[in-house]
Motif scaffolding. Structure first.
Motif, PDB file in Angstrom:
ATOM      1  N   TYR A   1       0.821  -1.213   0.000  1.00 15.66           N
ATOM      2  CA  TYR A   1       0.000   0.000   0.000  1.00 15.66           C
ATOM      3  C   TYR A   1       0.854   1.261   0.000  1.00 15.66           C
TER       4      TYR A   1
ATOM      5  N   ARG B   1       5.248   3.935  -3.476  1.00 14.82           N
ATOM      6  CA  ARG B   1       5.035   5.225  -4.133  1.00 14.82           C
ATOM      7  C   ARG B   1       5.256   5.165  -5.641  1.00 14.82           C
ATOM      8  N   HIS B   2       5.750   4.056  -6.139  1.00 12.80           N
ATOM      9  CA  HIS B   2       6.117   3.964  -7.551  1.00 12.80           C
ATOM     10  C   HIS B   2       5.005   3.421  -8.440  1.00 12.80           C
ATOM     11  N   VAL B   3       3.820   3.211  -7.886  1.00  8.76           N
ATOM     12  CA  VAL B   3       2.697   2.706  -8.683  1.00  8.76           C
ATOM     13  C   VAL B   3       1.466   3.571  -8.417  1.00  8.76           C
ATOM     14  N   ASP B   4       0.512   3.498  -9.334  1.00 10.57           N
ATOM     15  CA  ASP B   4      -0.713   4.288  -9.179  1.00 10.57           C
ATOM     16  C   ASP B   4      -1.662   3.603  -8.192  1.00 10.57           C
ATOM     17  N   ASN B   5      -2.740   4.302  -7.847  1.00 13.43           N
ATOM     18  CA  ASN B   5      -3.667   3.817  -6.817  1.00 13.43           C
ATOM     19  C   ASN B   5      -4.374   2.525  -7.214  1.00 13.43           C
ATOM     20  N   GLU B   6      -4.730   2.391  -8.481  1.00 10.94           N
ATOM     21  CA  GLU B   6      -5.414   1.168  -8.930  1.00 10.94           C
ATOM     22  C   GLU B   6      -4.495  -0.044  -8.802  1.00 10.94           C
ATOM     23  N   THR B   7      -3.242   0.136  -9.154  1.00  4.60           N
ATOM     24  CA  THR B   7      -2.266  -0.958  -9.025  1.00  4.60           C
ATOM     25  C   THR B   7      -2.039  -1.306  -7.557  1.00  4.60           C
ATOM     26  N   LYS B   8      -2.012  -0.290  -6.699  1.00  6.13           N
ATOM     27  CA  LYS B   8      -1.870  -0.538  -5.258  1.00  6.13           C
ATOM     28  C   LYS B   8      -3.025  -1.385  -4.748  1.00  6.13           C
ATOM     29  N   LYS B   9      -4.238  -1.021  -5.154  1.00  3.40           N
ATOM     30  CA  LYS B   9      -5.428  -1.720  -4.693  1.00  3.40           C
ATOM     31  C   LYS B   9      -5.378  -3.202  -5.096  1.00  3.40           C
TER      32      LYS B   9
END
Length: 188
Positions: free
Chosen positions: A64, A67-75
């Motif tokens: 979570y 910081r190197h990925v977007d929010n959708e990828t985090k989810k």
């Protein structure tokens, strides 16, 4: 630049806080005895649960906070991580536990089998019993059973990883993502 007057109270309060912590001396013998106890008494199922508990606490947070990925990828990453940990831990525990129990059932000492037992049943109950194992050496027999059960479970898990873990992980990941999406829509 920070003034010395500002740092001094912080330094003083940190020192007071540090000094208020009770001192505790950990002896080398206590650490060695604890590690030895865990090594003797914890079998691979308990070790798998301990690893899973540690992973479920730490890994989703790490995913979570990436910081190197977007929010959708985090989810998706967090959902997949949670699914992999829960499914892997539960199937890993179950397979290890059942294999150790199976080895225990098939490694009964020769002296513990009654004389009126049928030869086929006797052969099954003593299939994994070491020929030179003494009944009095219970600890060695338990260590043997745990090791043989763990070896057997590793071979079984070569198949269960593809037949059980992968499909359940995919199913559980999709369910978690759907749940997250439904929560986000309900907030809007």
């Amino acid at each position: 630049m920070v003034s010395v007057n500002f740092i001094s109270p912080i330094k003083s309060s940190m020192k007071t806080l540090y000094n208020s912590i009770p001192s505790h001396v950990v002896s080398k013998d206590n650490v060695i005895n604890s590690v030895a106890y865990i090594g003797r008494k914890w079998t691979s199922p308990q070790q798998r649960v301990a690893m899973g508990a540690t992973a479920i606490v730490l890994q989703p947070i790490i995913d979570y906070k990436n910081r190197h990925v977007d929010n959708e990828t985090k989810k998706v990453s967090v959902a997949r991580t949670i699914a992999k940990i829960l499914v892997g831990t539960s199937t890993g525990f179950a397979v290890r536990y059942l294999c150790i129990k199976g080895i225990k059932a098939c490694s009964v000492p020769f002296k513990d089998i009654s004389s009126n037992t049928k030869p086929f049943i006797k052969k099954i109950k003593t299939f994994f019993t070491p020929k030179n194992m003494q009944r009095e050496n219970i600890d060695a027999l338990e260590q043997y059973r745990n090791a043989m059960g763990t070896l057997l479970s590793l071979n079984v898990m070569l198949f269960t990883n593809f037949m059980i873990d992968a499909p359940l992980t995919k199913l559980f990941t999709n369910a978690l993502i759907k749940y997250q999406n439904n929560r986000e829509e309900a907030k809007k």
